[in-house]
Design a protein around this motif. Structure first.
Motif, PDB file in Angstrom:
ATOM      1  N   VAL A 121       0.836  -1.199   0.000  1.00  0.00           N
ATOM      2  CA  VAL A 121       0.000   0.000   0.000  1.00  0.00           C
ATOM      3  C   VAL A 121       0.873   1.252   0.000  1.00  0.00           C
ATOM      4  O   VAL A 121       0.629   2.209  -0.751  1.00  0.00           O
ATOM      5  CB  VAL A 121      -0.938   0.018   1.231  1.00  0.00           C
ATOM      6  N   GLY A 122       1.938   1.254   0.847  1.00  0.00           N
ATOM      7  CA  GLY A 122       2.835   2.405   0.884  1.00  0.00           C
ATOM      8  C   GLY A 122       3.500   2.651  -0.456  1.00  0.00           C
ATOM      9  O   GLY A 122       3.583   3.796  -0.926  1.00  0.00           O
ATOM     10  N   ASP A 123       3.966   1.580  -1.120  1.00  0.00           N
ATOM     11  CA  ASP A 123       4.584   1.727  -2.437  1.00  0.00           C
ATOM     12  C   ASP A 123       3.572   2.219  -3.477  1.00  0.00           C
ATOM     13  O   ASP A 123       3.921   2.988  -4.381  1.00  0.00           O
ATOM     14  CB  ASP A 123       5.178   0.390  -2.888  1.00  0.00           C
ATOM     15  N   ARG A 124       2.333   1.765  -3.335  1.00  0.00           N
ATOM     16  CA  ARG A 124       1.290   2.206  -4.277  1.00  0.00           C
ATOM     17  C   ARG A 124       1.008   3.693  -4.104  1.00  0.00           C
ATOM     18  O   ARG A 124       0.837   4.413  -5.086  1.00  0.00           O
ATOM     19  CB  ARG A 124       0.019   1.392  -4.009  1.00  0.00           C
TER      20      ARG A 124
ATOM     21  N   VAL B 196       6.029   8.649   1.702  1.00  0.00           N
ATOM     22  CA  VAL B 196       4.948   8.263   2.619  1.00  0.00           C
ATOM     23  C   VAL B 196       5.583   7.581   3.817  1.00  0.00           C
ATOM     24  O   VAL B 196       6.377   6.648   3.665  1.00  0.00           O
ATOM     25  CB  VAL B 196       3.943   7.300   1.943  1.00  0.00           C
ATOM     26  N   HIS B 197       5.270   8.063   5.007  1.00  0.00           N
ATOM     27  CA  HIS B 197       5.772   7.411   6.220  1.00  0.00           C
ATOM     28  C   HIS B 197       4.692   7.466   7.295  1.00  0.00           C
ATOM     29  O   HIS B 197       3.610   8.015   7.073  1.00  0.00           O
ATOM     30  CB  HIS B 197       7.075   8.070   6.710  1.00  0.00           C
ATOM     31  N   ASP B 198       5.003   6.920   8.467  1.00  0.00           N
ATOM     32  CA  ASP B 198       3.998   6.789   9.537  1.00  0.00           C
ATOM     33  C   ASP B 198       2.702   6.183   8.994  1.00  0.00           C
ATOM     34  O   ASP B 198       1.600   6.634   9.328  1.00  0.00           O
ATOM     35  CB  ASP B 198       3.710   8.145  10.185  1.00  0.00           C
ATOM     36  N   LEU B 199       2.853   5.176   8.157  1.00  0.00           N
ATOM     37  CA  LEU B 199       1.689   4.508   7.567  1.00  0.00           C
ATOM     38  C   LEU B 199       1.172   3.455   8.533  1.00  0.00           C
ATOM     39  O   LEU B 199       1.906   2.538   8.917  1.00  0.00           O
ATOM     40  CB  LEU B 199       2.081   3.855   6.236  1.00  0.00           C
ATOM     41  N   HIS B 200      -0.077   3.589   8.934  1.00  0.00           N
ATOM     42  CA  HIS B 200      -0.706   2.634   9.854  1.00  0.00           C
ATOM     43  C   HIS B 200      -2.013   2.146   9.229  1.00  0.00           C
ATOM     44  O   HIS B 200      -2.821   2.944   8.756  1.00  0.00           O
ATOM     45  CB  HIS B 200      -0.994   3.282  11.208  1.00  0.00           C
TER      46      HIS B 200
ATOM     47  N   GLU C  51      -9.255   0.335  -4.547  1.00  0.00           N
ATOM     48  CA  GLU C  51      -8.393  -0.834  -4.673  1.00  0.00           C
ATOM     49  C   GLU C  51      -8.285  -1.666  -3.396  1.00  0.00           C
ATOM     50  O   GLU C  51      -7.991  -2.855  -3.452  1.00  0.00           O
ATOM     51  CB  GLU C  51      -6.991  -0.403  -5.117  1.00  0.00           C
ATOM     52  N   TYR C  52      -8.508  -1.031  -2.230  1.00  0.00           N
ATOM     53  CA  TYR C  52      -8.332  -1.758  -0.973  1.00  0.00           C
ATOM     54  C   TYR C  52      -9.581  -1.767  -0.088  1.00  0.00           C
ATOM     55  O   TYR C  52      -9.578  -2.407   0.958  1.00  0.00           O
ATOM     56  CB  TYR C  52      -7.162  -1.155  -0.187  1.00  0.00           C
ATOM     57  N   GLY C  53     -10.621  -1.063  -0.496  1.00  0.00           N
ATOM     58  CA  GLY C  53     -11.844  -1.037   0.301  1.00  0.00           C
ATOM     59  C   GLY C  53     -11.683  -0.291   1.615  1.00  0.00           C
ATOM     60  O   GLY C  53     -12.452  -0.505   2.542  1.00  0.00           O
ATOM     61  N   ILE C  54     -10.678   0.588   1.713  1.00  0.00           N
ATOM     62  CA  ILE C  54     -10.439   1.355   2.946  1.00  0.00           C
ATOM     63  C   ILE C  54     -11.044   2.739   2.768  1.00  0.00           C
ATOM     64  O   ILE C  54     -10.556   3.553   1.977  1.00  0.00           O
ATOM     65  CB  ILE C  54      -8.930   1.465   3.250  1.00  0.00           C
TER      66      ILE C  54
ATOM     67  N   PRO D 214       8.496   1.731   8.108  1.00  0.00           N
ATOM     68  CA  PRO D 214       9.384   2.094   7.004  1.00  0.00           C
ATOM     69  C   PRO D 214       8.985   3.399   6.339  1.00  0.00           C
ATOM     70  O   PRO D 214       7.835   3.830   6.426  1.00  0.00           O
ATOM     71  CB  PRO D 214       9.227   0.913   6.033  1.00  0.00           C
ATOM     72  N   VAL D 215       9.961   4.017   5.678  1.00  0.00           N
ATOM     73  CA  VAL D 215       9.721   5.223   4.889  1.00  0.00           C
ATOM     74  C   VAL D 215       9.634   4.805   3.426  1.00  0.00           C
ATOM     75  O   VAL D 215      10.549   4.174   2.895  1.00  0.00           O
ATOM     76  CB  VAL D 215      10.856   6.251   5.093  1.00  0.00           C
ATOM     77  N   HIS D 216       8.530   5.128   2.776  1.00  0.00           N
ATOM     78  CA  HIS D 216       8.314   4.758   1.381  1.00  0.00           C
ATOM     79  C   HIS D 216       8.667   5.942   0.499  1.00  0.00           C
ATOM     80  O   HIS D 216       8.111   7.030   0.669  1.00  0.00           O
ATOM     81  CB  HIS D 216       6.863   4.333   1.153  1.00  0.00           C
TER      82      HIS D 216
END
Length: 367
Positions: free
Chosen positions: A262-265, A275-279, A316-319, A358-360
């Protein structure tokens, strides 16, 4: 104007814009998709085929059927000296408890969010699923002990009485399973109750076979063997409920979502640079949530980026419950560095004092 000043001015302006819309957060942070209360149809989304009142009605019907039959089965099991019948009755007791817990959890989850419970009490159903799974495992351990003991020293069993009662139990469980299947099974609490009923149905089938064997051959150990089959089913269902509810309680990402992917997308969408601090976590069954800090190029439109990323996550992820803080990147951060490497202006990743995960960034990078 420096990148930091641009980010500050952007925050100031966007706060006023979101105050007017009723969705104010730092930067362009915003809850997407109506705060996650819309029921999507993508991965991880869910929809209610019936209303909450209808759910409770179907569960109540199943509860009445199970309770009445359980009381009769206990008496018959004692008279027939059948551990398989008694184990089925004990399993039906857990069925009844699971339905009661599901009903309580549904009422609690329907309460609006207020005070310190900013998500409301939606996770009450997850606690219910944990309790259901635990009772299945504990009851399975006790029945396994009793079954092994009876394998070594089997008591006389009334095979005919066991067979007739088990056949009646199959009918009751089929009706109860149909009732619960009419409710919203995307709820983990309702799914837990359904798994209880389904396992009980298989158990009654095994008990009926055991009763037939005892009746026709006199092989009394068949009763204990049927009980062990029930135990295997109970352990499998109990472990599944504890595992799934445990993931939610431990704030793990939904099983079908890979946070790194998701972060890479997200970082692949221009003009996003980092993109960072991805939760990513699950609030309750079928309601995934996501938050992230997104950096865009100095000339990028933060509001347009936020809307684009929200649309991507929903499609794409239903979020649909998202909180994205979108800022312009500082000039010093435009230089590609390894995670943790210091910048000329200060410590590594100085835009975020306590980054998590991680930092994307665009291009190859460590996860």
């Amino acid at each position: 104007m420096s990148g930091l000043d641009q980010a500050h001015d952007h925050r100031h302006g966007s706060d006023h814009a979101h105050d007017e819309a009723g969705h104010a957060h730092d930067g362009t942070a915003r809850h997407g998709g109506g705060h996650g209360h819309d029921h999507g149809h993508g991965p991880g989304g869910h929809s209610h085929g019936v209303s909450a009142d209808a759910d409770r009605r179907w569960l109540a019907i199943a509860l009445g059927l199970i309770t009445a039959f359980m009381a009769a089965e206990v008496v018959i099991g004692i008279v027939a000296q059948s551990l398989a019948l008694i184990s089925d009755a004990a399993h039906m007791l857990t069925d009844a408890v699971s339905i009661v817990l599901a009903l309580i959890a549904m009422r609690l989850a329907a309460r609006p969010a207020r005070g310190g419970f900013t998500y409301g009490l939606k996770r009450a159903e997850i606690l219910s699923a944990q309790a259901n799974g635990l009772t299945l495992l504990l009851l399975g351990a006790w029945l396994a002990y009793e079954a092994v003991r009876r394998l070594m020293d089997p008591p006389p069993v009334e095979g005919g009485l066991v067979l007739v009662t088990a056949l009646a139990g199959i009918v009751v469980n089929v009706v109860a399973a149909w009732c619960i299947s009419r409710a919203n099974r995307s709820s983990l609490a309702v799914e837990g109750a359904f798994q209880h009923i389904l396992n009980d149905l298989f158990a009654f089938i095994g008990t009926a076979v055991a009763g037939l064997i005892v009746l026709t051959t006199g092989f009394r150990q068949a009763d204990a063997i049927a009980t062990l089959v029930v135990v295997v089913l109970m352990v499998k269902a109990g472990y599944g409920l504890i595992r799934e509810s445990g993931r939610i309680l431990l704030e793990a990402a939904p099983a079908h979502v890979d946070p790194d992917a998701v972060g890479d997308r997200l970082v692949g969408r221009p003009p996003v640079t980092e993109v960072h601090d991805l939760h990513i976590w699950t609030i309750t069954s079928g309601q995934a949530a996501l938050s992230a800090h997104v950096l865009v190029e100095p000339g990028g439109d933060c509001h347009a980026v936020r809307r684009d990323l929200e649309g991507l996550l929903a499609k794409e992820y239903g979020i649909t419950h998202t909180t994205l803080q979108v800022d312009h990147v500082q000039d010093s951060l435009l230089t590609v560095r390894r995670p943790g490497e210091a910048t000329p202006d200060g410590p590594a990743d100085s835009h975020c004092a306590d980054a998590h995960g991680p930092v994307h960034r665009q291009g190859p990078h460590d996860h």
